[in-house]
Scaffold this active site. Structure first.
Site, PDB file in Angstrom:
ATOM      1  N   GLY A 223       3.146  -5.058   3.327  1.00  0.00           N
ATOM      2  CA  GLY A 223       2.370  -5.667   2.524  1.00  0.00           C
ATOM      3  C   GLY A 223       1.449  -4.859   1.629  1.00  0.00           C
ATOM      4  O   GLY A 223       1.019  -3.878   1.988  1.00  0.00           O
TER       5      GLY A 223
ATOM      6  N   GLY B 231      -2.633  -5.238  -0.446  1.00  0.00           N
ATOM      7  CA  GLY B 231      -3.765  -5.858  -0.932  1.00  0.00           C
ATOM      8  C   GLY B 231      -4.684  -4.973  -1.951  1.00  0.00           C
ATOM      9  O   GLY B 231      -4.072  -4.046  -2.436  1.00  0.00           O
TER      10      GLY B 231
ATOM     11  N   VAL C   7       0.137  -2.106   3.997  1.00  0.00           N
ATOM     12  CA  VAL C   7       0.422  -2.152   5.566  1.00  0.00           C
ATOM     13  C   VAL C   7       1.998  -1.662   5.370  1.00  0.00           C
ATOM     14  O   VAL C   7       2.927  -2.277   4.680  1.00  0.00           O
ATOM     15  CB  VAL C   7       0.398  -3.376   6.205  1.00  0.00           C
TER      16      VAL C   7
ATOM     17  N   LYS D 165      -1.707   0.595   8.655  1.00  0.00           N
ATOM     18  CA  LYS D 165      -2.643   0.275   7.366  1.00  0.00           C
ATOM     19  C   LYS D 165      -3.239   1.312   6.640  1.00  0.00           C
ATOM     20  O   LYS D 165      -3.951   2.211   7.254  1.00  0.00           O
ATOM     21  CB  LYS D 165      -3.529  -1.017   7.620  1.00  0.00           C
TER      22      LYS D 165
ATOM     23  N   ASP E 265     -11.792 -14.510   4.390  1.00  0.00           N
ATOM     24  CA  ASP E 265     -10.636 -14.541   3.542  1.00  0.00           C
ATOM     25  C   ASP E 265      -9.423 -15.074   4.308  1.00  0.00           C
ATOM     26  O   ASP E 265      -8.360 -14.494   4.456  1.00  0.00           O
ATOM     27  CB  ASP E 265     -10.187 -12.955   3.135  1.00  0.00           C
TER      28      ASP E 265
END
Length: 854
Positions: A113, A115, A120, A135, A238
């Protein structure tokens, strides 16, 4: 000249110009700015804050409000912060190079993933031979170069904040290190499973009910994890389905704490910079690293996913962001689980999905479409949980994430959901559902024992009717008792300070639960009225007097219960003589004070006030403590005494010539009166003696000394508008459209009761007399001649002795036609303590019991 030096120069010119009369300022600014028109414009804009005050105002006497309005602009502060970020980061990276994990220990396999701040990967720990989630911070442009220091600091904060949390549903941090390009990384356990977002996307809406228990169990665990984080002072900010990982074997992890915030400044500094960090060095860094990322923009909107974003986040209102913000996001996730789509995502015209900007604007504008419109089959208890969690105002949501977890757990275990209903009968009904076999056996045994073996059907029907009637009576009696208990309790929940917040929230929860039973009471009343005939005048005629009595009592209970939510009459939202401001308004007062206590600017203002008072010869070294209700305004340049604004009574006053401007929204202003061995009282025997006044009552004699400690006293009389804000209702008999006339026609008991709402008391007679004389030893602060009051206080000569009128004429000429009606509270001269209209306008109450009148 850099931005910071330029801002300092602006402030220097402004302060120097502020010491000059208004007419000389423009010429000085043009000379000091040496032809720099932009600089002159900035200086003039700041000097405009002092327009309307013709007196020179030395910089050390300006109110603290004006001083902090002229702080360095955000761009300058951020420029300084970036420099400090770079310096701090160099030390941190040097430590990590020596002691941190090495990137070559991990074999990166695939990206899981990405962001705004990090990405990650699935990685293999070569030493322990296990898969982990790695991460890593990423550069803004996607390159392999090291990102900017601010992003590195925020990434480091995420690792250090998560490392402080110890909960089975929050991932732990294994290793922290730096890669060959200078990018920070940390490793966590790899959760085998899928995110809630992936699960919801893969399930047809009709199949969701089969997975609902598993999803709700995950939300329950997320709420418990957040409750732990909130206790440690950490807010996630979040939450969304993509950040809730559901493991294959029932585990759940709350992920992505990248914009988490440590709400306590001291705790934040300790987490990010260590327990021995210097607050003076790290204060700006803490604020920048915590507050900036939550309000960066994406297409002009606040950072986050709008459908799960609370209204205070969408409005970028930092002061209201707290644990309740995460509770809202949990409610928004539950909304999607129930309806099949995120909140606010249905297009208004049905033409397609709205844009992020449209969703964000909807969040700011009002609540989402009710769950019932999209999912009428949704369980009522879950709808109640969802709606309570997504209340627009934070104080109307669950008191904590743990409280929401308790309701989710109650639903899953078949117990009463307190957001939906409360009481004996709901508890009993739920118990029967959970224990159907046992309940049936008990009921059958009792039925056989009582009714015997014959006539069971007929007797059972009669028993059911009797039981129903008893249930109605019990519900009516219980509701009536609870209404009365809540009304008694609400009268004791004063003053509205932060320490009372738990009790106020508990009262509010009990009131909402009781109000939820209103429909049952109305249904029982309707059933009862089927036994009666209604006359032409609307009266109910019952054949059974007991039914008539029951119907009247139900009417009374229902009316009182409806009143709870009445915006004008009820104790929850209303403002009445009986209850004062409603509980919700009291909670807002207390929460505002609680937030001020966390505000570093507010504490800075108080620190300077405390230091100034402690070193002032006027106060004799008195040590003040910070009061969250009071805002220090600075020293009065004429009296040298400190003045304060009471924030629960209105807004701080604006500067005006001769004092402070009093408007409808302005709150009370208090003067800190120095302690003194004060002489109070008066005498009649010696006209030349101290405090002589011929028309005094006997109870004022003789003069005597009273030792007074320093005390706060209102500079002006309490206005109609201030009374209405504090008391919750209007008082007085004078028409006052501007709200600046003194309140009148309130009795002594009423005044004491209302002042207690905001933690105030009436002054003692000695305090009042000492302040009214302004520290002088004469009968009035104007001297020994009563006629001097006419030019300084709003008093009327009518009714005074003829010699007073003669004295006035001899001294000042013909007696003017002085108005006896009250004038605005700020019309009049200040006495030596800075008090206004202490001896004129309207009579004032004191705390002392006066006794019989003479």
């Amino acid at each position: 000249m850099d931005a910071q030096s330029r801002s300092q120069r602006v402030l220097s010119i402004v302060e120097s110009a502020g010491e000059l009369p208004q007419a000389q300022r423009a010429a000085y600014v043009q000379s000091a700015c040496a032809g720099d028109e932009q600089l002159a414009a900035e200086v003039s804009e700041l000097l405009a804050l002092d327009d309307g005050d013709p007196d020179p105002l030395p910089s050390d006497a300006r109110g603290f409000i004006d001083r902090f309005r002229r702080e360095l602009d955000n761009a300058t502060r951020h420029a300084a912060v970036r420099v400090r970020h770079t310096e701090l980061l160099e030390h941190l990276l040097a430590d990590l190079r020596r002691h941190g994990a090495r990137i070559d220990r991990f074999e990166i396999k695939q990206r899981l993933g990405r962001g705004g701040m990090g990405e990650v990967f699935r990685a293999l720990d070569r030493l322990l031979r296990r898969d982990v989630a790695l991460k890593r911070v990423r550069a803004s442009d996607g390159s392999s170069e090291a990102p900017d220091p601010g992003k590195q600091i925020r990434f480091l904060q995420e690792a250090q904040v998560v490392a402080q949390l110890d909960h089975p549903n929050i991932p732990t941090v294994h290793e922290l290190g730096i890669d060959d390009h200078g990018r920070l990384f940390f490793t966590m356990p790899l959760v085998a499973g899928e995110s809630l977002a992936q699960m919801l996307a893969s399930l047809p809406h009709g199949a969701r009910r089969w997975e609902q228990p598993r999803i709700l169990e995950g939300l329950l665990r997320a709420a418990q994890a957040l409750a732990h984080a909130h206790e440690r002072g950490v807010i996630h900010r979040d939450l969304k389905p993509a950040n809730l990982m559901l493991g294959r074997f029932g585990s759940m992890q709350v992920m992505d704490w990248g914009i988490a915030r440590v709400v306590d400044e001291e705790r934040a500094r300790e987490v990010l910079y260590g327990p021995q960090s210097d607050p003076a060095v790290t204060s700006d860094l803490s604020h920048a690293s915590q507050s900036d990322p939550a309000f960066e923009t994406v297409a002009g909107s606040a950072l986050g996913t709008p459908s799960y974003m609370s209204p205070e986040q969408a409005l970028c209102d930092r002061t209201r962001i707290g644990p309740a913000t995460d509770v809202y996001s949990l409610g928004a996730i539950l909304y999607e689980v129930l309806t099949g789509a995120p909140a606010y995502t249905h297009a208004a015209d049905g033409s397609g999905e709205p844009s992020l900007e449209e969703i964000l604007e909807r969040v700011r504008s009002g609540p989402p479409t009710p769950v019932a419109k999209f999912a009428p089959e949704a369980p009522a208890e879950l709808v109640a949980i969802c709606e309570r969690a997504m209340q627009r105002k934070p104080d109307r949501r669950f008191a904590s994430a743990q409280a929401m977890a308790r309701d989710l757990e109650a639903y899953l275990s078949g117990r009463v959901v307190r957001s939906y209903e409360r009481g004996v009968w709901p508890e009993m009904r739920k118990w029967v559902r959970r224990n159907r076999g046992l309940a049936g056996s008990i009921a059958a045994a009792l039925l056989v024992a009582v009714l015997g073996a014959t006539g069971i059907v007929r007797l059972r029907a009669r028993s059911a009717v009797e039981a129903r009637e008893k249930q109605t009576q019990m519900l009516r009696l219980t509701a009536r008792e609870e209404v009365e208990a809540l009304e008694r309790k609400v009268a004791s929940l004063w003053p509205a300070r932060p320490a009372l917040l738990p009790a106020l929230e508990e009262w509010r929860s009990q009131a909402l639960a009781l109000f939820g039973r209103l429909s049952d009471l109305e249904r029982y009343r309707a059933e009862l009225e089927t036994k009666a005939q209604r006359s032409s005048d609307g009266e109910w005629n019952f054949s059974n007097p007991d039914d008539a009595s029951l119907q009247r009592q139900l009417d009374e209970t229902i009316a009182r219960l409806r009143q709870f939510k009445d915006p004008e009459l009820g104790p929850m939202y209303g403002n009445t003589r009986a209850f004062g401001p409603g509980v919700v308004r009291r909670m807002a007062w207390a929460q505002a004070e609680q937030e001020r206590a966390k505000n570093p600017t507010f504490e800075r203002i108080w620190a300077e006030a405390r230091a100034s008072v402690a070193t002032s010869p006027r106060y004799g070294g008195v040590r003040l403590v910070t009061d969250g209700d009071l805002l220090p305004l600075g020293e009065n340049p004429r009296t040298g005494l400190w003045e304060f604004a009471l924030l629960t009574s209105g807004t701080p006053p604006a500067s005006a010539s001769g004092g402070w401007s009093q408007e409808r929204e302005t709150g009370l202003v208090f003067v800190l009166i120095p302690g003194s061995l004060a002489t109070v009282g008066s005498q009649r025997e010696d006209p030349g003696g101290t405090h002589w006044f011929e028309h005094t009552a006997k109870k004022e004699q003789p003069p005597h000394a009273v030792l007074l400690a320093p005390y706060y006293l209102s500079k002006y009389e309490l206005t109609h508008a201030q009374w209405e804000r504090i008391a919750g209702y209007t008082a007085g008999s004078i028409d006052d459209p501007k709200g600046t006339l003194p309140v009148e026609s309130v009795n002594w008991n009423e005044a004491g009761r209302v002042l207690a709402y905001v933690d105030l008391v009436l002054p003692t007679e000695a305090q009042w007399e000492h302040a009214a004389r302004g520290g002088t030893s004469t009968p009035w602060w104007t001297g020994s001649d009563a006629t001097d009051l006419f030019l300084r206080e709003n008093v009327s000569w009518r009714g005074l002795a003829a010699e007073v009128e003669s004295s006035f004429e001899a001294k000042h000429g013909p007696v003017p036609d002085l108005e006896s009606a009250p004038v605005p509270v700020d019309e009049g001269l200040e006495n030596p303590f800075g008090m206004v209209q202490m001896l004129g306008n309207v009579l004032e109450w004191c705390r002392d019991s006066y006794g019989a009148y003479d």
